[in-house]
Design an enzyme around this catalytic site. Structure first.
Site, PDB file in Angstrom:
ATOM      1  N   CYS A  16       0.815  -1.224   0.000  1.00 21.15           N
ATOM      2  CA  CYS A  16       0.000   0.000   0.000  1.00 21.15           C
ATOM      3  C   CYS A  16       0.845   1.268   0.000  1.00 21.15           C
ATOM      4  CB  CYS A  16      -0.971  -0.010   1.179  1.00 21.15           C
ATOM      5  SG  CYS A  16      -0.223  -0.420   2.761  1.00 21.15           S
TER       6      CYS A  16
ATOM      7  N   HIS B 152      -2.591   6.822   3.329  1.00 19.71           N
ATOM      8  CA  HIS B 152      -1.154   7.021   3.542  1.00 19.71           C
ATOM      9  C   HIS B 152      -0.715   8.324   2.861  1.00 19.71           C
ATOM     10  CE1 HIS B 152      -1.009   3.107   5.171  1.00 19.71           C
ATOM     11  NE2 HIS B 152      -0.373   2.448   4.220  1.00 19.71           N
TER      12      HIS B 152
HETATM   13  N1  LIG Z   1      -4.506  -3.044   5.005  1.00 19.44           N
HETATM   14  C1  LIG Z   1      -3.779  -2.562   4.000  1.00 19.44           C
HETATM   15  O1  LIG Z   1      -3.635  -1.332   3.811  1.00 19.44           O
HETATM   16  C2  LIG Z   1      -3.152  -3.507   3.004  1.00 19.44           C
HETATM   17  C3  LIG Z   1      -2.698  -2.950   1.814  1.00 19.44           C
HETATM   18  C4  LIG Z   1      -2.130  -3.785   0.858  1.00 19.44           C
HETATM   19  C5  LIG Z   1      -2.040  -5.131   1.100  1.00 19.44           C
HETATM   20  N2  LIG Z   1      -2.497  -5.659   2.272  1.00 19.44           N
HETATM   21  C6  LIG Z   1      -2.398  -7.094   2.425  1.00 19.44           C
HETATM   22  O2  LIG Z   1      -3.692  -7.660   2.164  1.00 19.44           O
HETATM   23  C7  LIG Z   1      -3.853  -8.833   2.966  1.00 19.44           C
HETATM   24  C8  LIG Z   1      -5.109  -8.691   3.802  1.00 19.44           C
HETATM   25  O3  LIG Z   1      -4.946  -7.579   4.674  1.00 19.44           O
HETATM   26  P1  LIG Z   1      -6.131  -6.976   5.567  1.00 19.44           P
HETATM   27  O4  LIG Z   1      -5.582  -5.686   6.044  1.00 19.44           O
HETATM   28  O5  LIG Z   1      -7.425  -7.020   4.845  1.00 19.44           O
HETATM   29  O6  LIG Z   1      -6.167  -8.061   6.779  1.00 19.44           O
HETATM   30  P2  LIG Z   1      -7.344  -8.419   7.808  1.00 19.44           P
HETATM   31  O7  LIG Z   1      -8.264  -7.283   8.005  1.00 19.44           O
HETATM   32  O8  LIG Z   1      -6.659  -9.019   8.978  1.00 19.44           O
HETATM   33  O9  LIG Z   1      -8.165  -9.599   7.030  1.00 19.44           O
HETATM   34  C9  LIG Z   1      -7.595 -10.866   6.774  1.00 19.44           C
HETATM   35  C10 LIG Z   1      -8.531 -11.717   5.907  1.00 19.44           C
HETATM   36  O10 LIG Z   1      -7.888 -12.979   5.685  1.00 19.44           O
HETATM   37  C11 LIG Z   1      -8.765 -14.040   6.103  1.00 19.44           C
HETATM   38  N3  LIG Z   1      -7.978 -15.141   6.647  1.00 19.44           N
HETATM   39  C12 LIG Z   1      -7.094 -15.109   7.681  1.00 19.44           C
HETATM   40  N4  LIG Z   1      -6.586 -16.340   7.885  1.00 19.44           N
HETATM   41  C13 LIG Z   1      -7.183 -17.167   6.982  1.00 19.44           C
HETATM   42  C14 LIG Z   1      -7.088 -18.556   6.702  1.00 19.44           C
HETATM   43  N5  LIG Z   1      -6.277 -19.376   7.390  1.00 19.44           N
HETATM   44  N6  LIG Z   1      -7.854 -19.065   5.690  1.00 19.44           N
HETATM   45  C15 LIG Z   1      -8.679 -18.273   4.993  1.00 19.44           C
HETATM   46  N7  LIG Z   1      -8.809 -16.944   5.211  1.00 19.44           N
HETATM   47  C16 LIG Z   1      -8.068 -16.394   6.195  1.00 19.44           C
HETATM   48  C17 LIG Z   1      -9.628 -13.420   7.175  1.00 19.44           C
HETATM   49  O11 LIG Z   1     -10.815 -14.198   7.298  1.00 19.44           O
HETATM   50  P3  LIG Z   1     -11.630 -14.282   8.712  1.00 19.44           P
HETATM   51  O12 LIG Z   1     -12.350 -12.958   8.821  1.00 19.44           O
HETATM   52  O13 LIG Z   1     -12.524 -15.425   8.493  1.00 19.44           O
HETATM   53  O14 LIG Z   1     -10.590 -14.464   9.778  1.00 19.44           O
HETATM   54  C18 LIG Z   1      -9.880 -12.039   6.572  1.00 19.44           C
HETATM   55  O15 LIG Z   1     -10.881 -12.113   5.575  1.00 19.44           O
HETATM   56  C19 LIG Z   1      -2.567  -8.980   3.785  1.00 19.44           C
HETATM   57  O16 LIG Z   1      -1.674  -9.811   3.112  1.00 19.44           O
HETATM   58  C20 LIG Z   1      -2.032  -7.562   3.818  1.00 19.44           C
HETATM   59  O17 LIG Z   1      -0.639  -7.535   4.004  1.00 19.44           O
HETATM   60  C21 LIG Z   1      -3.085  -4.874   3.224  1.00 19.44           C
END
Ligand SMILES: NC(=O)c1ccc[n+]([C@@H]2O[C@H](COP(=O)([O-])OP(=O)(O)OC[C@H]3O[C@@H](n4cnc5c(N)ncnc54)[C@H](OP(=O)(O)O)[C@@H]3O)[C@@H](O)[C@H]2O)c1
Length: 357
Positions: A139, A264
């Site tokens: 991001c 950001h």
């Molecule tokens: N936040 C940002 O600004 C951003 C920007 C770019 C990239 N990212 C990347 O995008 C990804 C997601 O980030 P996020 O911020 O959305 O995280 P988050 O809010 O913690 O959400 C994580 C998601 O992954 C699912 N998950 C976790 N463990 C799992 C498993 N074992 N099997 C299947 N699903 C699973 C969760 O499902 P449940 O709800 O069922 O637990 C939830 O839907 C990460 O790799 C992060 O580094 C984030």
């Protein structure tokens, strides 16, 4: 039956959103509901904890499926918004079952067989994907790279010096929860006047951050890498180089977390091949797709997260020529880290894949 294709959607590609319940997944569903609809069925997938929950996309309630191999049957494009280790294990499974994976995690970004794509900068790269996986940049990189790609095309980039001011939603739902809880503990107090008073008020549990983030700035994002660098800083350097096709570009970066929910900001010192003018830089930025130039300090106009959040473009202000280097520009850039910084760019990549069919 989950996620029917719906009337008029037959023959269109089937899309899966893996991690539909997360911070990025939630924004992804909003964006899919707002953009021109190119998809047939949209299938929602998360951990077994969320199986059976219903989430709205395109005005329909769709039941969330647990992540299994079979969940990818018939899927043409799978968007992954899950932690690195989950993507690392399951993206190849989805690809082996015939889906083109667009992965938002850090698991594949620097894999030489996985293109790292920003549609405004290197759209051609999406077509060469030997592993069936396309990666979405992180991001922080994404929040500035559309503007930098345009300036690179105009002037030829030679060096970058960057500081980030990163929102807490970059650390997912847990980051937002932490800031909100801490804000409720310090609101209406006189805290912030003696060493450690904020820390004592918010307690030892600082969530995904090493220090209190309310009433504070924290010069850290990610995990520790060699020689004191953070993983986030290494991502900005390595990913900028890969996207711009400049494998030896000198990049100096410091990543800082600030008490902003979403969006950001970055200060950028960019040095180019030859002398630059602010007028030409402004022309380039004003006409670059995906960029808004908002730069009139005399009228108090420059981008801030409070105005940029919830919008799609990369906003640029404070465009100046460096005082001591006529080949360099100083910029202040803001981008919504959940939209262009993650979900929007992923959807744009998926749309590039959809039109190949
Ligand atoms: N936040 C940002 O600004 C951003 C920007 C770019 C990239 N990212 C990347 O995008 C990804 C997601 O980030 P996020 O911020 O959305 O995280 P988050 O809010 O913690 O959400 C994580 C998601 O992954 C699912 N998950 C976790 N463990 C799992 C498993 N074992 N099997 C299947 N699903 C699973 C969760 O499902 P449940 O709800 O069922 O637990 C939830 O839907 C990460 O790799 C992060 O580094 C984030």
């Amino acid at each position: 039956m989950t996620g029917p294709a719906g009337p008029g959607r037959s023959g269109r590609p089937t899309l899966a959103v893996v991690g539909a319940t997360g911070a990025i997944g939630t924004v992804m569903l909003q964006i899919l509901s707002q953009r021109a609809d190119v998809w047939g069925e949209i299938r929602l997938i998360a951990s077994p904890r969320s199986a059976g929950r219903k989430l709205a996309v395109r005005g329909e309630e769709i039941e969330v499926l647990a992540l299994t191999e079979e969940a990818f049957d018939g899927v043409d494009v799978a968007l992954f918004d899950v932690p690195d280790e989950v993507a690392g294990r399951w993206a190849p499974v989805a690809a082996a079952r015939g889906a083109v994976v667009v992965d938002n995690s850090g698991a594949f970004r620097m894999d030489p067989d996985v293109p790292l794509v920003v549609p405004e900068v290197n759209p051609h790269a999406v077509r060469t994907r030997p592993r069936g996986i396309v990666a979405n940049p992180n991001c922080t990189t994404l929040s500035m790279i559309v503007a930098l790609g345009a300036l690179h095309a105009g002037f030829g980039l030679r060096e970058l010096v960057v500081s980030s001011y990163q929102a807490v939603s970059g650390a997912g739902h847990a980051g937002v929860r932490t800031l909100r809880e801490q804000l409720s503990l310090v609101a209406g107090t006189e805290l912030g006047t003696s060493p450690g008073d904020v820390r004592r008020a918010v307690g030892d549990n600082t969530g995904p951050f090493p220090e209190p983030v309310a009433l504070n700035v924290v010069p850290w994002a990610g995990s520790l890498r060699e020689d004191g660098w953070s993983s986030e800083e290494m991502k900005v350097r390595d990913e900028s180089r890969k996207i711009l096709g400049l494998p030896t570009l000198p990049v100096a970066v410091t990543c800082v977390r600030v008490p902003v929910v979403t969006t950001h900001s970055l200060t950028v010192h960019a040095r180019f091949e030859n002398e630059v003018t602010v007028d030409r830089a402004r022309e380039i930025l004003a006409t670059a797709p995906g960029v808004v130039l908002f730069d009139n300090p005399a009228a108090g106009e420059f981008p801030t997260p409070a105005d940029v959040v919830g919008t799609d473009p990369t906003w640029v202000g404070r465009v100046r020529r460096a005082l001591d280097d006529p080949t360099a520009l100083e910029l202040f850039v803001c981008g919504d880290n959940l939209r262009k910084g993650a979900a929007l760019n992923t959807v744009q990549i998926a749309e590039l894949v959809a039109v190949e069919r």
